[in-house]
Write a protein that holds these residues in place. Structure first.
Motif, PDB file in Angstrom:
ATOM      1  N   ASP A   1       0.828  -1.205   0.000  1.00  0.00           N
ATOM      2  CA  ASP A   1       0.000   0.000   0.000  1.00  0.00           C
ATOM      3  C   ASP A   1       0.861   1.253   0.000  1.00  0.00           C
ATOM      4  OD1 ASP A   1      -2.487   1.208  -0.070  1.00  0.00           O
ATOM      5  OD2 ASP A   1      -2.590   1.415   2.106  1.00  0.00           O
ATOM      6  N   ASP A   2       2.030   1.176   0.608  1.00  0.00           N
ATOM      7  CA  ASP A   2       2.948   2.315   0.653  1.00  0.00           C
ATOM      8  C   ASP A   2       3.462   2.698  -0.733  1.00  0.00           C
ATOM      9  OD1 ASP A   2       2.681   2.461   3.380  1.00  0.00           O
ATOM     10  OD2 ASP A   2       4.537   1.357   3.823  1.00  0.00           O
ATOM     11  N   PHE A   3       3.457   1.732  -1.659  1.00  0.00           N
ATOM     12  CA  PHE A   3       3.967   1.988  -3.004  1.00  0.00           C
ATOM     13  C   PHE A   3       2.980   2.777  -3.858  1.00  0.00           C
ATOM     14  CE2 PHE A   3       6.658  -1.692  -1.922  1.00  0.00           C
ATOM     15  CZ  PHE A   3       7.891  -1.241  -2.359  1.00  0.00           C
ATOM     16  N   GLY A   4       1.745   2.900  -3.395  1.00  0.00           N
ATOM     17  CA  GLY A   4       0.740   3.612  -4.181  1.00  0.00           C
ATOM     18  C   GLY A   4       0.448   2.874  -5.467  1.00  0.00           C
ATOM     19  N   ILE A   5       0.428   3.610  -6.589  1.00  0.00           N
ATOM     20  CA  ILE A   5       0.122   3.014  -7.886  1.00  0.00           C
ATOM     21  C   ILE A   5       1.162   1.976  -8.307  1.00  0.00           C
ATOM     22  CG2 ILE A   5       1.360   4.738  -9.260  1.00  0.00           C
ATOM     23  CD1 ILE A   5      -0.983   4.573 -11.278  1.00  0.00           C
ATOM     24  N   TRP A   6       2.393   2.142  -7.789  1.00  0.00           N
ATOM     25  CA  TRP A   6       3.439   1.167  -8.106  1.00  0.00           C
ATOM     26  C   TRP A   6       3.188  -0.180  -7.433  1.00  0.00           C
ATOM     27  CZ3 TRP A   6       7.270   1.311 -11.623  1.00  0.00           C
ATOM     28  CH2 TRP A   6       7.587   2.552 -12.177  1.00  0.00           C
ATOM     29  N   GLY A   7       2.273  -0.212  -6.486  1.00  0.00           N
ATOM     30  CA  GLY A   7       1.984  -1.463  -5.791  1.00  0.00           C
ATOM     31  C   GLY A   7       1.507  -2.552  -6.734  1.00  0.00           C
ATOM     32  N   ALA A   8       0.701  -2.167  -7.731  1.00  0.00           N
ATOM     33  CA  ALA A   8       0.210  -3.139  -8.715  1.00  0.00           C
ATOM     34  C   ALA A   8       1.369  -3.729  -9.504  1.00  0.00           C
ATOM     35  CB  ALA A   8      -0.792  -2.481  -9.655  1.00  0.00           C
TER      36      ALA A   8
ATOM     37  N   VAL B   1      -2.393 -10.477  -1.244  1.00  0.00           N
ATOM     38  CA  VAL B   1      -1.949  -9.099  -0.988  1.00  0.00           C
ATOM     39  C   VAL B   1      -2.670  -8.135  -1.927  1.00  0.00           C
ATOM     40  CG1 VAL B   1       0.013  -7.525  -1.070  1.00  0.00           C
ATOM     41  CG2 VAL B   1       0.302  -9.823  -0.127  1.00  0.00           C
ATOM     42  N   ALA B   2      -2.799  -8.506  -3.205  1.00  0.00           N
ATOM     43  CA  ALA B   2      -3.490  -7.656  -4.180  1.00  0.00           C
ATOM     44  C   ALA B   2      -4.934  -7.409  -3.758  1.00  0.00           C
ATOM     45  CB  ALA B   2      -3.455  -8.300  -5.562  1.00  0.00           C
ATOM     46  N   ALA B   3      -5.592  -8.474  -3.279  1.00  0.00           N
ATOM     47  CA  ALA B   3      -6.990  -8.352  -2.847  1.00  0.00           C
ATOM     48  C   ALA B   3      -7.122  -7.446  -1.634  1.00  0.00           C
ATOM     49  CB  ALA B   3      -7.556  -9.733  -2.546  1.00  0.00           C
ATOM     50  N   LEU B   4      -6.206  -7.591  -0.672  1.00  0.00           N
ATOM     51  CA  LEU B   4      -6.257  -6.784   0.551  1.00  0.00           C
ATOM     52  C   LEU B   4      -5.980  -5.307   0.275  1.00  0.00           C
ATOM     53  CD1 LEU B   4      -4.391  -9.161   3.037  1.00  0.00           C
ATOM     54  CD2 LEU B   4      -6.856  -8.721   2.928  1.00  0.00           C
ATOM     55  N   VAL B   5      -5.131  -5.045  -0.702  1.00  0.00           N
ATOM     56  CA  VAL B   5      -4.728  -3.661  -0.984  1.00  0.00           C
ATOM     57  C   VAL B   5      -5.655  -2.972  -1.992  1.00  0.00           C
ATOM     58  CG1 VAL B   5      -2.898  -2.184  -1.921  1.00  0.00           C
ATOM     59  CG2 VAL B   5      -2.311  -4.112  -0.434  1.00  0.00           C
ATOM     60  N   PHE B   6      -6.012  -3.679  -3.070  1.00  0.00           N
ATOM     61  CA  PHE B   6      -6.709  -3.024  -4.187  1.00  0.00           C
ATOM     62  C   PHE B   6      -8.194  -3.355  -4.311  1.00  0.00           C
ATOM     63  CE2 PHE B   6      -2.215  -3.267  -5.440  1.00  0.00           C
ATOM     64  CZ  PHE B   6      -1.968  -1.915  -5.676  1.00  0.00           C
ATOM     65  N   GLY B   7      -8.666  -4.355  -3.586  1.00  0.00           N
ATOM     66  CA  GLY B   7     -10.079  -4.692  -3.694  1.00  0.00           C
ATOM     67  C   GLY B   7     -10.344  -5.768  -4.738  1.00  0.00           C
ATOM     68  N   THR B   8     -11.594  -6.118  -4.904  1.00  0.00           N
ATOM     69  CA  THR B   8     -11.981  -7.290  -5.693  1.00  0.00           C
ATOM     70  C   THR B   8     -11.602  -7.225  -7.178  1.00  0.00           C
ATOM     71  OG1 THR B   8     -13.858  -7.656  -4.204  1.00  0.00           O
ATOM     72  CG2 THR B   8     -13.891  -8.814  -6.313  1.00  0.00           C
ATOM     73  N   ILE B   9     -12.238  -6.329  -7.935  1.00  0.00           N
ATOM     74  CA  ILE B   9     -12.040  -6.288  -9.387  1.00  0.00           C
ATOM     75  C   ILE B   9     -10.588  -5.958  -9.761  1.00  0.00           C
ATOM     76  CG2 ILE B   9     -12.743  -5.251 -11.577  1.00  0.00           C
ATOM     77  CD1 ILE B   9     -14.831  -7.082 -10.265  1.00  0.00           C
ATOM     78  N   PRO B  10     -10.001  -4.883  -9.191  1.00  0.00           N
ATOM     79  CA  PRO B  10      -8.605  -4.583  -9.552  1.00  0.00           C
ATOM     80  C   PRO B  10      -7.649  -5.731  -9.238  1.00  0.00           C
ATOM     81  CG  PRO B  10      -9.599  -2.714  -8.446  1.00  0.00           C
ATOM     82  CD  PRO B  10     -10.562  -3.848  -8.301  1.00  0.00           C
ATOM     83  N   SER B  11      -7.865  -6.417  -8.109  1.00  0.00           N
ATOM     84  CA  SER B  11      -6.950  -7.509  -7.741  1.00  0.00           C
ATOM     85  C   SER B  11      -7.067  -8.683  -8.699  1.00  0.00           C
ATOM     86  CB  SER B  11      -7.209  -7.978  -6.308  1.00  0.00           C
ATOM     87  OG  SER B  11      -8.422  -8.692  -6.204  1.00  0.00           O
ATOM     88  N   ILE B  12      -8.285  -8.956  -9.190  1.00  0.00           N
ATOM     89  CA  ILE B  12      -8.469 -10.035 -10.169  1.00  0.00           C
ATOM     90  C   ILE B  12      -7.699  -9.706 -11.446  1.00  0.00           C
ATOM     91  CG2 ILE B  12     -10.136 -11.227 -11.654  1.00  0.00           C
ATOM     92  CD1 ILE B  12     -12.206 -10.830  -9.405  1.00  0.00           C
ATOM     93  N   LEU B  13      -7.793  -8.438 -11.880  1.00  0.00           N
ATOM     94  CA  LEU B  13      -7.082  -8.006 -13.092  1.00  0.00           C
ATOM     95  C   LEU B  13      -5.571  -8.051 -12.892  1.00  0.00           C
ATOM     96  CD1 LEU B  13      -9.327  -4.950 -14.114  1.00  0.00           C
ATOM     97  CD2 LEU B  13      -9.241  -7.214 -15.190  1.00  0.00           C
ATOM     98  N   ILE B  14      -5.108  -7.589 -11.734  1.00  0.00           N
ATOM     99  CA  ILE B  14      -3.669  -7.579 -11.437  1.00  0.00           C
ATOM    100  C   ILE B  14      -3.123  -9.002 -11.375  1.00  0.00           C
ATOM    101  CG2 ILE B  14      -1.939  -7.039  -9.660  1.00  0.00           C
ATOM    102  CD1 ILE B  14      -3.740  -4.601  -8.942  1.00  0.00           C
TER     103      ILE B  14
END
Length: 232
Positions: free
Chosen positions: A56-63, A87-100
């Motif tokens: 989460d500290d990385f912001g957009i770079w986290g993805a 980690v993706a799910a916890l940080v970015f939520g459902t849809i974005p984490s699936i895409l990531i």
């Protein structure tokens, strides 16, 4: 063939650009560099909440970090393959984490497949016993598509060695990547939906994977019997 080569080079180029961008940020930004060093230490701890906070500290770079972790995991195998997805799910939520997660697995699987495709069968047999090689060849030729689906959807089977093997045995790339995505999207979705309750998630994934393997095993057994009977 041209389309396959386009995808091959695109996957390498895209991954290369991500790595180059990450490297530039690492050497240009002292803050980013310190965050990466701290993050690497946190990754070794295996603590999902600490890892999530650090991403989460990385912001957009986290993805980008998560995609890189999924790709690097194929080569380093220093942590479970599903950990970056959680980690993706916890940080970015459902849809974005699936895409990531799907993007990361797509890139990692494509790279593994194309690395395998550059290895000749003779070279592959130097690392795999002939009997094992023949068995793998049989399974990839006859059950490759659904075997890969099961490998992807089952967290305790999912590993990118199957990507290299599928490439080495010259499985059709589009069948391979279709099977990969059919398997990984449900897994990524389940992780995204239940990431906040790790115990429930783990139980659910193992039941899902176990049921998939059982059903697939029954199907293979029946089909194998039919093939054997037809030969006789």
């Amino acid at each position: 063939m041209k389309k396959k080569n386009l995808i091959k080079y695109t996957s390498f180029i895209l991954t290369g650009l991500i790595i180059i961008g990450f490297a530039i940020a690492y050497f240009v930004s002292t803050t980013f560099q310190q965050s990466v060093n701290e993050f690497w230490n946190v990754m070794w701890s295996g603590d999902q909440q600490k890892i999530s906070n650090k991403v989460d500290d990385f912001g957009i770079w986290g993805a980008v970090v998560i995609i890189l972790l999924i790709v690097l995991q194929m080569f380093l195998v220093v942590f479970p393959s599903w950990l970056p997805m959680i980690v993706a799910a916890l940080v970015f939520g459902t849809i974005p984490s699936i895409l990531i997660s799907s993007t990361g697995v797509f890139l990692a699987s494509s790279i593994g497949f194309f690395i395998g495709s550059e290895i000749s069968e003779n070279s592959l047999q130097k690392f795999i016993k002939k009997k094992t090689f023949d068995q793998l060849d049989y399974w990839i030729s006859n059950y490759g598509f659904w075997s890969i689906v099961i490998f992807r959807i089952s967290p305790f089977l999912s590993n990118d060695a199957i990507s290299v093997i599928a490439g080495g045995l010259k499985m059709n790339y589009f069948r391979f990547i279709s099977a990969t995505m059919i398997g990984i999207v449900p897994l990524a979705t389940a992780i995204a939906l239940f990431a906040n309750d790790i115990n429930t998630l783990k139980t659910g994934l193992y039941w899902l994977g176990g049921a998939g393997v059982l059903i697939y095993g029954v199907f293979i057994y029946i089909d194998h019997k039919k093939r054997k009977k037809n030969k006789e």
